[in-house]
Write an enzyme that holds these catalytic residues in place. Sequence first.
Site, mmCIF file in Angstrom:
data_model
loop_
_atom_site.group_PDB
_atom_site.id
_atom_site.type_symbol
_atom_site.label_atom_id
_atom_site.label_comp_id
_atom_site.label_asym_id
_atom_site.label_seq_id
_atom_site.Cartn_x
_atom_site.Cartn_y
_atom_site.Cartn_z
ATOM 1 N N SER A 297 20.052 -11.025 -11.596
ATOM 2 C CA SER A 297 20.096 -10.199 -10.384
ATOM 3 C C SER A 297 20.614 -8.788 -10.603
ATOM 4 O O SER A 297 20.219 -7.869 -9.886
ATOM 5 C CB SER A 297 20.912 -10.916 -9.316
ATOM 6 O OG SER A 297 22.100 -11.431 -9.855
ATOM 7 N N ASP B 128 30.056 -24.691 -1.532
ATOM 8 C CA ASP B 128 29.650 -25.917 -0.837
ATOM 9 C C ASP B 128 28.452 -25.711 0.076
ATOM 10 O O ASP B 128 28.458 -26.122 1.243
ATOM 11 C CB ASP B 128 30.821 -26.480 -0.006
ATOM 12 C CG ASP B 128 31.897 -27.063 -0.902
ATOM 13 O OD1 ASP B 128 31.557 -27.586 -1.982
ATOM 14 O OD2 ASP B 128 33.086 -26.976 -0.533
ATOM 15 N N SER C 227 30.740 -4.888 -1.596
ATOM 16 C CA SER C 227 31.676 -4.911 -2.720
ATOM 17 C C SER C 227 31.178 -4.015 -3.853
ATOM 18 O O SER C 227 31.813 -3.908 -4.884
ATOM 19 C CB SER C 227 31.829 -6.337 -3.241
ATOM 20 O OG SER C 227 30.598 -6.770 -3.764
ATOM 21 N N GLY D 238 33.148 -23.832 -4.875
ATOM 22 C CA GLY D 238 33.864 -23.587 -3.631
ATOM 23 C C GLY D 238 32.976 -23.131 -2.480
ATOM 24 O O GLY D 238 33.412 -23.031 -1.343
ATOM 25 N N GLU E 114 25.371 -21.319 -6.992
ATOM 26 C CA GLU E 114 26.596 -20.851 -6.333
ATOM 27 C C GLU E 114 27.803 -21.015 -7.236
ATOM 28 O O GLU E 114 27.834 -21.886 -8.097
ATOM 29 C CB GLU E 114 26.822 -21.672 -5.044
ATOM 30 C CG GLU E 114 27.063 -23.145 -5.357
ATOM 31 C CD GLU E 114 27.412 -24.035 -4.168
ATOM 32 O OE1 GLU E 114 27.220 -23.639 -3.008
ATOM 33 O OE2 GLU E 114 27.889 -25.162 -4.434
ATOM 34 N N LYS F 174 19.313 -5.169 -5.327
ATOM 35 C CA LYS F 174 19.610 -4.726 -3.967
ATOM 36 C C LYS F 174 18.939 -3.412 -3.595
ATOM 37 O O LYS F 174 18.840 -3.065 -2.412
ATOM 38 C CB LYS F 174 21.116 -4.678 -3.750
ATOM 39 C CG LYS F 174 21.682 -6.095 -3.641
ATOM 40 C CD LYS F 174 23.150 -6.122 -3.288
ATOM 41 C CE LYS F 174 23.625 -7.546 -3.078
ATOM 42 N NZ LYS F 174 23.583 -7.966 -1.670
#
Lengths: 324, 324
Positions: free
Chosen positions: B312, B213, B82, B211, B208, B56
């Site tokens: 990452s 989706d 976060s 959840g 991912e 980031k």
Amino acid sequence: MVEELDNLFALVEAAERRIRPFIIETPVLTNEDANAISGKQIFFKCENLQKTGVFKARGALNAVLAHLEKNPELKGVVTHSSGNHGQALAWAAKRCGIACTVVVPEGTSPAKIGLIKKYGAECVICEPTPTARKETCAKIAKEQGKQEVPPYDDLLVLAGQGTIGLEILRQVPDLDMILVPISGGGLTSGISIAAARVNPKTQVCPVEPVGKDLQPSLEANARLWTGPPQFLPSIADAIRIQQAGDITFPIMCQYTAKKVFTVKDDDMIKAMKWSWENLKVVVEVSSAAGVAVVLSEGFRSETAQKIGVILSGGNCLVDKLMWN
Amino acid sequence: MVEELDNLFALVEAAERRIRPFIIETPVLTNEDANAISGKQIFFKCENLQKTGVFKARGALNAVLAHLEKNPELKGVVTHSSGNHGQALAWAAKRCGIACTVVVPEGTSPAKIGLIKKYGAECVICEPTPTARKETCAKIAKEQGKQEVPPYDDLLVLAGQGTIGLEILRQVPDLDMILVPISGGGLTSGISIAAARVNPKTQVCPVEPVGKDLQPSLEANARLWTGPPQFLPSIADAIRIQQAGDITFPIMCQYTAKKVFTVKDDDMIKAMKWSWENLKVVVEVSSAAGVAVVLSEGFRSETAQKIGVILSGGNCLVDKLMWN
């Protein structure tokens, strides 16, 4: 009698030509906190990211390849090692398609034994004394006709480790100092040869656990250790050999800085944790010896400004944390 | 309406020119075990070794530098995060000599808050809902005249992350696939833009937590998520945002492979441990999402052969082990 620098350096150059296709040119990391804490520029050379997780892949592969050049019929190699060199030799032998036996002392971590076996080598366990290790190894060499590849006291092995010196001085050409965790002296003598030729202003300084007492011997150009070879009671299991080798010591007397840093177990453990948290790399405790030096209060008064730190290896269990 | 690829790619190229002097060209690691387990060639791109310990830093710095180009009088920036983006923005603002406020949700790890403050930013704590975070951030921006730099849904931010795509495709030009942990989609959309232009054969595949989706929405080119934005109950705290962003999603529909991998918490934890032990690098659990994919049984039947995996970030406590 030490070989001329020309001859020693030629061995390091030959090693680099030989091993380069199979070895990782490991990255150099910097860290703003390390610079701030030490008041210097610190360059961490990540040999923990080397093949087999440790710098020893270089020396082991150089030795196996060189022996095969001389004797293409060579059937196998044998060594004694507390783990890292054994693993590296097993890897090198497998890569070259020959057999390998590793003599390990009782008490070697199961993780290290597992890794030696993973590379297809046979493990023979012996008493945990330097003498027992050497004798068992010599016996296997004689009985099975295998070539001995010592963990450090060998020109081919130390020349392989010396390729780290060539690399880091290409990556950071004007280092004032390189801090090297020392055990038998293969890594230190190899890097000292490389630096002596590539940049003689770079001081190569050993970092030892308490009890090694290398400094007086280096200053006297004489082995002042008394008694038989022994292991130090340090937690840093990869650098527990007290005395430098018969081949590595005279080279160090000539080309290594007469400036040894001594680090306590607690400081290595703290430096290990610091490295995991801040450099984001896994180093084993022995490998954090140089980190402990640059993080220490006393190092701030050091006049050298650009400092290389060899992170020698990363082979450790991550199930149990030494600092907990 | 998505911008033309030419325009989007120009943003990524501009980002690279802007941030290159301050950003680490992170190394790519290989590992024989990963290759053997997956039956492929795996290339791990170490953004955990990036400044601030996470990719980031790229997007945040690109945004700060670009805003300062337009408005040299800019006094500060503000974001909600976060942790990782907040830390990165704090670092970027400090480097550019401007103020920074980071809105963090209750429950953010003390380590992450500590790092944000270390870089001199102010931390404001708010309720842990996506809506509360956005509103608090907008209020501060308005009241204090600070420029908002969103964590992902922003062309400058995603263009900064896209520089990873340029880099990895220079380091390994002919990748068949790049696996990217996905949260709001900044990293995925940025890398997808870079790959679409540099090597359109490279599939960029999101990874991912359960959840999210994403697959049905990508296939439909439409946001099929129902209900308000929410956080997923995954342990992977850096990739818990369920819905992709309003800017990132349409870019992904166009340039990201319609092939999403879903990973369970347990598998990420195992992959995190595997990375520490075998790659010798510290990755945080979210960062191990792509590793979990290549280590999984099902991945062996994948036809792609040369696989990039984005590690990452590496910001996690090393006091407590998730796998113990």
